[in-house]
Design a protein around this motif. Sequence first.
Motif, mmCIF file in Angstrom:
data_model
loop_
_atom_site.group_PDB
_atom_site.id
_atom_site.type_symbol
_atom_site.label_atom_id
_atom_site.label_comp_id
_atom_site.label_asym_id
_atom_site.label_seq_id
_atom_site.Cartn_x
_atom_site.Cartn_y
_atom_site.Cartn_z
ATOM 1 N N TYR A 189 0.848 -1.188 0.000
ATOM 2 C CA TYR A 189 0.000 0.000 0.000
ATOM 3 C C TYR A 189 0.877 1.230 0.000
ATOM 4 N N ASN A 190 0.536 2.179 -0.822
ATOM 5 C CA ASN A 190 1.255 3.446 -0.860
ATOM 6 C C ASN A 190 2.750 3.220 -1.111
ATOM 7 N N ASN A 191 3.023 2.304 -2.043
ATOM 8 C CA ASN A 191 4.398 1.978 -2.450
ATOM 9 C C ASN A 191 5.249 1.378 -1.333
ATOM 10 N N GLU A 192 4.596 0.780 -0.353
ATOM 11 C CA GLU A 192 5.346 0.120 0.706
ATOM 12 C C GLU A 192 4.698 -1.224 1.041
ATOM 13 N N ILE A 193 5.510 -2.144 1.529
ATOM 14 C CA ILE A 193 4.972 -3.400 2.021
ATOM 15 C C ILE A 193 4.248 -3.137 3.336
ATOM 16 N N SER A 194 2.988 -3.612 3.421
ATOM 17 C CA SER A 194 2.204 -3.453 4.646
ATOM 18 C C SER A 194 2.368 -4.659 5.559
ATOM 19 N N GLU A 195 2.315 -5.829 4.962
ATOM 20 C CA GLU A 195 2.477 -7.070 5.716
ATOM 21 C C GLU A 195 3.144 -8.084 4.808
ATOM 22 N N LYS A 196 3.841 -9.019 5.404
ATOM 23 C CA LYS A 196 4.367 -10.133 4.638
ATOM 24 C C LYS A 196 4.337 -11.389 5.489
ATOM 25 N N SER A 197 4.221 -12.539 4.826
ATOM 26 C CA SER A 197 4.191 -13.801 5.540
ATOM 27 C C SER A 197 5.615 -14.355 5.649
ATOM 28 N N GLU A 198 5.709 -15.456 6.377
ATOM 29 C CA GLU A 198 7.025 -16.096 6.535
ATOM 30 C C GLU A 198 7.513 -16.705 5.226
ATOM 31 N N ILE A 199 6.584 -16.905 4.292
ATOM 32 C CA ILE A 199 6.984 -17.427 2.981
ATOM 33 C C ILE A 199 7.787 -16.365 2.216
#
Lengths: 114, 110
Positions: A50-60
């Motif tokens: 969102y807004n050119n940034e990672i908001s969340e990521k998983s362990e994968i």
Amino acid sequence: EPEVTQTPSHQVTQMGQEVILRCVPISNHLYFYWYRQILGQKVEFLVSFYNNEISEKSEIFDDQFSVERPDGSNFTLKIRSTKLEDSAMYFCAEQQGAGTDTQYFGPGTRLTVL
Amino acid sequence: QKEVEQNSGPLSVPEGAIASLNCTYSDRVSQSFFWYRQYSGKSPELIMSIYSNGDKEDGRFTAQLNKASQYVSLLIRDSQPSDSATYLCAVGAGSYQLTFGKGTKLSVIP
């Protein structure tokens, strides 16, 4: 229902090669996601953007993965050095707003790593 | 660890019957609930969304949510052979990501 598009539809690559998967977003959508689905398995969240940034990521989503929106339109997922276990369907999804809005899925890219 | 559980099936129903698909989830703070349909080799297609306890109807589809029991279901009335697909339950917990169940394969027999 709005249409999210993805390219290519099928990508075959050799182990260790880099691949870039592309998603063409709907113009007024703000939130972007990548999911993957290994054959016969469930859909798994990779990353939200969102807004050119990672908001969340998983362990994968480890250091082999990256996402960006290089030209302000297409949304890409890069896998730097593919492994056999990266073979899966990769889905781009989008939603217009935060919270309880619907995520619309693209048709997917089938990645085959040989 | 957020879990979404579904019976994998296959669930077979005759054409014209009611198909009942069930899903349970582990995260009590879950806020949004979705049913997606997925044909073989295709992407998930949204069927229903539900956010409040009770029933929500849309054409032949009814979603039911019981947050106290952490249970969500999908009823398909007057099932058609074209409804044969895998039905995915997905849950959102206020963050951005959806957690999916493995899906229930439905087969509608003509």
